[in-house]
Design a protein around this motif. Sequence first.
Motif, PDB file in Angstrom:
ATOM      1  N   GLY A 192      52.990  -6.254  61.859  1.00  0.00           N
ATOM      2  CA  GLY A 192      52.303  -7.043  62.805  1.00  0.00           C
ATOM      3  C   GLY A 192      51.375  -8.263  62.341  1.00  0.00           C
ATOM      4  N   ASN A 193      51.201  -9.239  63.292  1.00  0.00           N
ATOM      5  CA  ASN A 193      50.375 -10.425  62.701  1.00  0.00           C
ATOM      6  C   ASN A 193      49.155  -9.926  62.276  1.00  0.00           C
ATOM      7  OD1 ASN A 193      52.603 -11.353  64.016  1.00  0.00           O
ATOM      8  ND2 ASN A 193      51.516 -12.728  65.330  1.00  0.00           N
ATOM      9  N   ILE A 194      48.512 -10.681  61.427  1.00  0.00           N
ATOM     10  CA  ILE A 194      47.001 -10.141  60.810  1.00  0.00           C
ATOM     11  C   ILE A 194      46.113 -11.170  61.684  1.00  0.00           C
ATOM     12  CG2 ILE A 194      45.748 -10.267  58.835  1.00  0.00           C
ATOM     13  CD1 ILE A 194      48.384 -10.173  57.103  1.00  0.00           C
ATOM     14  N   LEU A 195      45.081 -10.480  62.382  1.00  0.00           N
ATOM     15  CA  LEU A 195      43.983 -11.179  62.892  1.00  0.00           C
ATOM     16  C   LEU A 195      42.873 -11.251  62.082  1.00  0.00           C
ATOM     17  CD1 LEU A 195      44.422 -10.104  66.851  1.00  0.00           C
ATOM     18  CD2 LEU A 195      45.372 -12.203  65.374  1.00  0.00           C
ATOM     19  N   MET A 196      42.590  -9.709  61.745  1.00  0.00           N
ATOM     20  CA  MET A 196      41.377  -9.682  60.624  1.00  0.00           C
ATOM     21  C   MET A 196      41.761  -8.403  59.837  1.00  0.00           C
ATOM     22  SD  MET A 196      37.560  -8.554  61.657  1.00  0.00           S
ATOM     23  CE  MET A 196      37.486  -9.877  62.899  1.00  0.00           C
ATOM     24  N   ASN A 197      41.976  -8.545  58.450  1.00  0.00           N
ATOM     25  CA  ASN A 197      42.623  -7.899  57.469  1.00  0.00           C
ATOM     26  C   ASN A 197      41.939  -6.594  57.591  1.00  0.00           C
ATOM     27  OD1 ASN A 197      44.550  -7.249  55.260  1.00  0.00           O
ATOM     28  ND2 ASN A 197      42.621  -7.279  53.870  1.00  0.00           N
ATOM     29  N   ARG A 198      42.894  -5.371  57.480  1.00  0.00           N
ATOM     30  CA  ARG A 198      42.260  -4.172  57.618  1.00  0.00           C
ATOM     31  C   ARG A 198      41.388  -3.591  58.792  1.00  0.00           C
ATOM     32  NH1 ARG A 198      43.656  -1.406  52.904  1.00  0.00           N
ATOM     33  NH2 ARG A 198      44.244  -2.656  51.086  1.00  0.00           N
ATOM     34  N   LYS A 199      41.315  -4.479  59.839  1.00  0.00           N
ATOM     35  CA  LYS A 199      40.707  -4.239  60.915  1.00  0.00           C
ATOM     36  C   LYS A 199      41.400  -4.652  62.091  1.00  0.00           C
ATOM     37  CE  LYS A 199      36.034  -5.090  58.719  1.00  0.00           C
ATOM     38  NZ  LYS A 199      34.772  -5.606  58.914  1.00  0.00           N
ATOM     39  N   LYS A 200      42.251  -5.445  62.090  1.00  0.00           N
ATOM     40  CA  LYS A 200      42.732  -5.680  63.609  1.00  0.00           C
ATOM     41  C   LYS A 200      44.089  -6.451  63.171  1.00  0.00           C
ATOM     42  CE  LYS A 200      41.769  -7.616  68.018  1.00  0.00           C
ATOM     43  NZ  LYS A 200      40.682  -8.522  69.183  1.00  0.00           N
ATOM     44  N   TYR A 201      45.006  -6.071  63.900  1.00  0.00           N
ATOM     45  CA  TYR A 201      46.474  -6.709  64.048  1.00  0.00           C
ATOM     46  C   TYR A 201      46.932  -6.831  65.533  1.00  0.00           C
ATOM     47  CZ  TYR A 201      45.859  -4.783  59.216  1.00  0.00           C
ATOM     48  OH  TYR A 201      45.505  -4.465  58.028  1.00  0.00           O
ATOM     49  N   ASN A 202      48.057  -7.560  65.593  1.00  0.00           N
ATOM     50  CA  ASN A 202      48.543  -7.564  66.940  1.00  0.00           C
ATOM     51  C   ASN A 202      50.173  -7.945  66.699  1.00  0.00           C
ATOM     52  OD1 ASN A 202      48.870 -10.194  66.532  1.00  0.00           O
ATOM     53  ND2 ASN A 202      47.892 -10.876  68.246  1.00  0.00           N
ATOM     54  N   LYS A 203      50.796  -8.040  67.997  1.00  0.00           N
ATOM     55  CA  LYS A 203      52.449  -8.256  68.006  1.00  0.00           C
ATOM     56  C   LYS A 203      53.056  -7.267  66.931  1.00  0.00           C
ATOM     57  CE  LYS A 203      52.172 -12.185  69.964  1.00  0.00           C
ATOM     58  NZ  LYS A 203      52.724 -12.475  71.167  1.00  0.00           N
ATOM     59  N   GLN A 204      52.548  -6.105  67.358  1.00  0.00           N
ATOM     60  CA  GLN A 204      53.271  -4.715  66.628  1.00  0.00           C
ATOM     61  C   GLN A 204      54.836  -4.796  66.906  1.00  0.00           C
ATOM     62  OE1 GLN A 204      53.272  -0.660  68.226  1.00  0.00           O
ATOM     63  NE2 GLN A 204      51.915  -0.185  66.509  1.00  0.00           N
ATOM     64  N   HIS A 205      55.510  -4.630  65.665  1.00  0.00           N
ATOM     65  CA  HIS A 205      56.990  -4.204  65.708  1.00  0.00           C
ATOM     66  C   HIS A 205      57.347  -2.971  64.953  1.00  0.00           C
ATOM     67  CE1 HIS A 205      58.099  -8.503  66.833  1.00  0.00           C
ATOM     68  NE2 HIS A 205      57.048  -8.893  66.408  1.00  0.00           N
ATOM     69  N   ILE A 206      58.170  -2.214  65.530  1.00  0.00           N
ATOM     70  CA  ILE A 206      58.415  -0.795  64.998  1.00  0.00           C
ATOM     71  C   ILE A 206      59.946  -0.681  64.813  1.00  0.00           C
ATOM     72  CG2 ILE A 206      58.423   1.724  65.359  1.00  0.00           C
ATOM     73  CD1 ILE A 206      56.060   1.341  67.001  1.00  0.00           C
ATOM     74  N   ILE A 207      60.465  -0.662  63.419  1.00  0.00           N
ATOM     75  CA  ILE A 207      61.610  -0.488  63.108  1.00  0.00           C
ATOM     76  C   ILE A 207      62.301   0.741  62.725  1.00  0.00           C
ATOM     77  CG2 ILE A 207      63.603  -1.676  61.478  1.00  0.00           C
ATOM     78  CD1 ILE A 207      61.802  -3.894  61.286  1.00  0.00           C
ATOM     79  N   PRO A 208      63.220   1.513  63.310  1.00  0.00           N
ATOM     80  CA  PRO A 208      63.625   2.784  62.772  1.00  0.00           C
ATOM     81  C   PRO A 208      64.258   2.755  61.494  1.00  0.00           C
ATOM     82  CG  PRO A 208      64.121   2.436  64.924  1.00  0.00           C
ATOM     83  CD  PRO A 208      63.866   1.119  64.550  1.00  0.00           C
ATOM     84  N   LEU A 209      63.780   3.502  60.315  1.00  0.00           N
ATOM     85  CA  LEU A 209      64.424   3.448  59.174  1.00  0.00           C
ATOM     86  C   LEU A 209      66.110   3.776  58.917  1.00  0.00           C
ATOM     87  CD1 LEU A 209      61.487   4.517  56.656  1.00  0.00           C
ATOM     88  CD2 LEU A 209      62.353   2.087  57.242  1.00  0.00           C
ATOM     89  N   GLU A 210      66.355   4.719  59.979  1.00  0.00           N
ATOM     90  CA  GLU A 210      67.668   5.272  59.984  1.00  0.00           C
ATOM     91  C   GLU A 210      68.631   3.815  59.998  1.00  0.00           C
ATOM     92  OE1 GLU A 210      68.362   7.665  63.218  1.00  0.00           O
ATOM     93  OE2 GLU A 210      67.370   9.266  62.067  1.00  0.00           O
ATOM     94  N   ALA A 211      68.258   2.647  60.757  1.00  0.00           N
ATOM     95  CA  ALA A 211      68.948   1.647  61.061  1.00  0.00           C
ATOM     96  C   ALA A 211      68.985   0.391  59.919  1.00  0.00           C
ATOM     97  CB  ALA A 211      68.786   0.975  62.415  1.00  0.00           C
ATOM     98  N   VAL A 212      68.030   0.586  58.912  1.00  0.00           N
ATOM     99  CA  VAL A 212      67.513  -0.183  57.823  1.00  0.00           C
ATOM    100  C   VAL A 212      68.604  -0.398  56.756  1.00  0.00           C
ATOM    101  CG1 VAL A 212      65.846  -1.066  56.305  1.00  0.00           C
ATOM    102  CG2 VAL A 212      65.355  -0.247  58.599  1.00  0.00           C
TER     103      VAL A 212
END
Length: 277
Positions: A65-85
Motif C-alpha cells: 500500500g501507499n505510505i502515509l505515515m511510516n509504520r502508522k498509516k497506509y492506504n490503497k491496500q492491494h492483496i495478491i494471492p501467492l499461488e498466482a505469483v
Amino acid sequence: MVDRLVNSEANARRIQLVESCFGSSGQPLAVPGRVLVGEGVLTKMCRKRAKARQFFLFNDILVYGNILMNRKKYNKQHIIPLEAVKLESLEDDGHFRNGWVIRTSTKSFAVYAATSTEKQEWMAHINKCIEDLLRKSGKKAVEEHAAVWVPDAEAVICMHCKKSQFTVLNRRHHCRKCGAVVCNPCSNKRYLLPHQSSKPLRVCLTCYDSLTRAKVLSSNSGENSFSKDSSGEDDSDDEEDTNRSQQEAHDEHFVSWDSEEEERVAAQSREQQTTVA
C-alpha cells in the motif's frame, strides 16, 4: 519457522497492527493459518514514475500500500494471492538496481530494493512461501501472467504506429496483452483475456491480430468482443503521494519475522519490564 508462528500471540499482534495501519479502507487480514513472514519498503515502478510502497509478506498473500505515515498509516491496500505469483530477476540498469518483476495473472510490475542483499532476502522468502503453499495445496503454478506495463516516460510516441505523438489531448493507453504504450487509434480494439478479466480489455492492433489468428487456428468457437472505447484504466495506486520521499522510505529494510527475531523481541520486552520494575 512459519509453522511455529501460526498460533503465536506475537504473530496475531503483528497482523492486527498491519490491519490497524490500513484502517477502515483495508480488508481484514487475520485468518486461520496466516503468518506475517516479513515486511519492508520497496520502490514500485508505476506507470508514471517509481514510487515507494510498503510491502507485507504473509505465507499465503503479498500485501502492499501507499505510505502515509511510516509504520502508522497506509492506504490503497492491494492483496495478491501467492499461488498466482511468479518472480523474475532484473538486471541492473542505470540507477534502477536490485530489481525483480512480480508477475500475476491480472497485474505484473517491477519492484526495486535498496540493496542486493535485501533483494535476495525478499525473493528467497517469497519463493519459499510460494513453494510451500503449492506443495500443501497440491495446485500447479499459474502459467498465464499479465504483461508488465511500459512506463509512460519511456514512450514519447506510439509504440505501434511510431507516428502519433502523445500530448495532453492525445492520451497514452496500455495494451493489456503486451504492455506497450499506444495511441487510441492503435488500441481501439478489445479482446477477452480470461486470466485478466471477465470483460474484453484494450489491446493494441498487433496483439489483436495475433490473438484472432490464434483463435482461428485453434478452431475456437468462442467469440471475443471489442469496441472503440477511448477510456483507459490507470494504475490504481499511481496517484500523487503525501508520504515521505523515496530515499527516506528506503531507510526501512526487509524485516523477517523468523525465530531469531522472535527471541530478540522477547528479550527486549523482558529488559524493558526489568527497567520499569
